[in-house]
Design a protein around this motif. Structure first.
Motif, short mmCIF file in Angstrom:
data_model
loop_
_atom_site.label_atom_id
_atom_site.label_comp_id
_atom_site.label_asym_id
_atom_site.label_seq_id
_atom_site.Cartn_x
_atom_site.Cartn_y
_atom_site.Cartn_z
N ILE A 39 0.97 -1.29 0.08
CA ILE A 39 -0.04 -0.18 0.17
C ILE A 39 0.82 1.36 -0.02
CG2 ILE A 39 -0.13 0.21 2.36
CD1 ILE A 39 -3.24 0.94 1.86
N ARG A 40 2.08 1.22 0.45
CA ARG A 40 2.89 2.50 0.47
C ARG A 40 4.08 2.51 -0.69
NH1 ARG A 40 3.40 1.54 6.61
NH2 ARG A 40 5.32 0.87 6.32
N LEU A 41 4.07 1.48 -1.47
CA LEU A 41 5.16 1.06 -2.34
C LEU A 41 5.26 2.43 -3.36
CD1 LEU A 41 7.28 -0.57 -3.51
CD2 LEU A 41 5.52 -1.64 -5.00
N SER A 42 4.08 3.02 -3.77
CA SER A 42 4.25 4.10 -4.65
C SER A 42 4.90 5.10 -3.98
CB SER A 42 3.00 4.40 -5.33
OG SER A 42 2.57 3.43 -6.08
N LYS A 43 4.47 5.61 -2.86
CA LYS A 43 5.04 6.61 -1.95
C LYS A 43 6.65 6.67 -1.98
CE LYS A 43 1.14 8.27 0.69
NZ LYS A 43 0.53 8.46 1.98
N ALA A 66 9.74 8.97 -3.31
CA ALA A 66 10.82 9.19 -2.55
C ALA A 66 12.24 8.97 -3.03
CB ALA A 66 10.57 8.96 -1.14
N ILE A 67 12.36 7.76 -3.11
CA ILE A 67 13.86 7.17 -4.04
C ILE A 67 14.02 7.83 -5.35
CG2 ILE A 67 14.82 5.20 -4.83
CD1 ILE A 67 13.11 3.21 -2.94
N GLU A 68 12.91 8.03 -5.98
CA GLU A 68 12.89 8.81 -7.31
C GLU A 68 13.73 10.11 -6.94
OE1 GLU A 68 10.57 9.96 -11.35
OE2 GLU A 68 9.53 9.84 -9.39
N ASN A 69 13.22 10.97 -5.97
CA ASN A 69 13.61 12.34 -5.64
C ASN A 69 15.16 12.15 -4.98
OD1 ASN A 69 11.42 13.61 -6.63
ND2 ASN A 69 10.43 13.19 -4.68
N ILE A 70 15.38 11.19 -4.22
CA ILE A 70 16.54 11.33 -3.38
C ILE A 70 17.71 10.46 -3.96
CG2 ILE A 70 17.50 10.50 -1.18
CD1 ILE A 70 14.59 11.14 0.03
N MET A 71 17.48 9.33 -4.80
CA MET A 71 18.31 8.45 -5.37
C MET A 71 17.95 8.29 -6.70
SD MET A 71 18.73 5.59 -2.29
CE MET A 71 18.67 6.16 -0.45
N LEU A 114 10.30 2.11 -12.64
CA LEU A 114 9.29 1.38 -11.74
C LEU A 114 7.88 1.95 -11.72
CD1 LEU A 114 11.67 -0.52 -9.41
CD2 LEU A 114 10.76 -1.52 -11.36
N LEU A 115 7.84 3.19 -11.16
CA LEU A 115 6.75 3.96 -10.98
C LEU A 115 5.73 3.84 -12.18
CD1 LEU A 115 7.78 6.96 -8.93
CD2 LEU A 115 5.94 5.47 -8.21
N GLU A 116 6.48 4.18 -13.51
CA GLU A 116 5.71 3.99 -14.74
C GLU A 116 5.16 2.62 -15.02
OE1 GLU A 116 6.43 4.84 -19.57
OE2 GLU A 116 7.54 5.73 -17.97
N LYS A 117 5.97 1.59 -14.71
CA LYS A 117 5.71 0.25 -14.80
C LYS A 117 4.40 -0.27 -14.14
CE LYS A 117 9.18 -2.33 -15.75
NZ LYS A 117 10.26 -3.38 -15.69
N LEU A 118 4.57 0.25 -12.83
CA LEU A 118 3.41 -0.22 -12.10
C LEU A 118 2.15 0.65 -11.72
CD1 LEU A 118 5.81 -1.09 -8.97
CD2 LEU A 118 4.64 -2.72 -10.57
N GLU A 119 2.23 1.86 -12.67
CA GLU A 119 1.14 2.68 -12.62
C GLU A 119 -0.26 2.11 -12.45
OE1 GLU A 119 0.08 7.06 -14.82
OE2 GLU A 119 1.64 5.73 -15.55
N ASN A 120 -0.61 1.30 -13.51
CA ASN A 120 -1.89 0.72 -13.62
C ASN A 120 -2.03 -0.75 -13.00
OD1 ASN A 120 -3.01 3.09 -14.95
ND2 ASN A 120 -1.99 2.17 -16.72
N THR A 121 -1.02 -1.12 -11.96
CA THR A 121 -1.02 -2.40 -11.52
C THR A 121 -1.22 -2.21 -10.00
OG1 THR A 121 0.71 -3.02 -13.15
CG2 THR A 121 0.60 -4.34 -11.18
N SER A 122 -1.97 -3.14 -9.63
CA SER A 122 -2.30 -3.46 -8.12
C SER A 122 -1.34 -4.29 -7.48
CB SER A 122 -3.91 -3.93 -7.98
OG SER A 122 -4.04 -4.05 -6.52
N VAL A 123 -0.33 -3.87 -6.82
CA VAL A 123 0.52 -4.49 -6.25
C VAL A 123 0.24 -5.15 -4.99
CG1 VAL A 123 3.02 -4.69 -5.41
CG2 VAL A 123 2.51 -3.20 -7.31
N LYS A 124 0.56 -6.40 -4.82
CA LYS A 124 0.02 -7.18 -3.67
C LYS A 124 1.21 -8.04 -2.99
CE LYS A 124 -4.71 -7.64 -5.27
NZ LYS A 124 -6.13 -8.64 -5.37
N GLY A 125 1.03 -8.58 -1.89
CA GLY A 125 2.11 -9.35 -1.33
C GLY A 125 3.02 -8.70 -0.40
N GLU A 126 3.99 -9.55 0.23
CA GLU A 126 5.12 -9.01 0.99
C GLU A 126 6.41 -8.64 0.31
OE1 GLU A 126 4.90 -9.15 4.04
OE2 GLU A 126 2.83 -10.05 4.37
N ILE A 127 6.52 -7.39 0.42
CA ILE A 127 7.64 -6.85 -0.50
C ILE A 127 9.13 -6.69 0.27
CG2 ILE A 127 8.16 -4.72 -1.69
CD1 ILE A 127 5.19 -4.45 -2.53
N VAL A 128 10.17 -6.79 -0.41
CA VAL A 128 11.39 -6.40 -0.11
C VAL A 128 12.04 -5.60 -1.04
CG1 VAL A 128 13.83 -7.08 0.80
CG2 VAL A 128 11.79 -8.53 1.25
#
Length: 278
Positions: free
Chosen positions: A167-171, A175-180, A206-220
């Motif tokens: 749920i917080r992946l896009s945010k 932030a990574i796009e701005n800082i790194m 990655l933001l562009e690739k996931l723009e219309n995708t609902s990402v689910k699951g445990e993320i690292v």
């Protein structure tokens, strides 16, 4: 030293087949199981076919200070205690270190039953440098705290590893796009499960690739080390200096790790320099 033992038991992070026989044996014979979420652990034991009367103690961040004393008392009664997390290796961004520390103080044996760890698995799948890495736990929820953490770590010469929620992946990617902005990022999710996936690229891609995708699951999230400006280095001199005190193999390793260079190119040049010096 007493014969009492606290067992730190790793459990599967997805695929039940990853449970070790040793972990099964300990969970079967344990009198008490300390777990972050006892409902999750009870379900796991049922799926593993482990039954029998056991005492379950809820051991989480909010109750750690009071619960570790309770578990110490249980251990001193001679009962077998297994500490587990909801999935993976206990104490990795989970409570438990206070309990282990108190056991050490009281001469209670502590041993680990190693197994799955999402941090290590994600590094293996990411394709990013693994010779040195830093696990920084869960990325904060608040914007300022998130930005502060990324700014704090951005210049450390190491691969960075974080836990994140879908749920917080896009945010976080923004932030990574701005800082790194020029760092490769790997999103590793659902490790060992049916829909295991690793996608990588710049945060903007990655933001562009996931723009219309609902990402689910445990993320690292795995972020590559900062890129070094090697345009002004004198590679030949660096190789000669390294070869004075190291074998060819070690010299190449030292240089590629320090300057983030391609191993084959450094190796070929090092061979030429070494042969010319004979």
């Amino acid at each position: 030293m007493t014969n009492t033992v606290l067992y730190i038991v790793a459990t599967p992070i997805g695929n039940l087949g990853d449970i070790s026989q040793r972990a099964r044996d300990i969970l079967e014979k344990a009198d008490v199981i300390a777990a972050e979420d006892t409902r999750v652990t009870k379900k796991l034991l049922t799926l593993l076919g482990i039954f029998g009367k056991k005492i379950f103690v809820k051991y989480e961040d909010h109750s750690e200070n009071e619960k570790y004393h309770e578990i110490i008392d249980i251990l001193n009664e001679g009962k077998i205690v297994a500490l587990v997390s909801d999935a993976g290796s206990p104490l990795i961004s989970d409570p438990g270190y206070k309990l282990v520390r108190e056991c050490r103080k009281q001469n209670i044996n502590v041993t680990t039953i190693p197994g799955c760890c999402a941090v290590i698995s994600a590094l293996q799948l990411s394709g990013l440098p693994t010779n040195r890495f830093m696990f920084a736990g869960f990325i904060p929820n608040k914007d300022k705290a998130r930005n502060d953490l990324l700014n704090e770590l951005k210049n450390i010469n190491t691969t960075l590893v974080f836990y994140e929620t879908a749920i917080r992946l896009s945010k976080t990617l923004k932030a990574i796009e701005n800082i790194m902005p020029n760092r490769e990022v790997a999103i590793v999710r659902e490790i060992t499960k049916l829909y295991e996936e690793c996608i990588s690229g710049l945060a903007s891609d990655l933001l562009e690739k996931l723009e219309n995708t609902s990402v689910k699951g445990e993320i690292v999230l795995v972020i590559e080390p900062p890129k070094q400006d090697n345009s002004n280095i004198d590679l030949d001199e660096i190789i000669k200096t390294e070869l004075k005190d190291n074998t060819l193999k070690q010299a190449v390793k030292n240089i590629t790790e320090k300057y983030n260079l391609k191993r084959n190119e450094v190796y070929e040049r090092a061979i030429q320099i070494k042969n010319n010096s004979l």
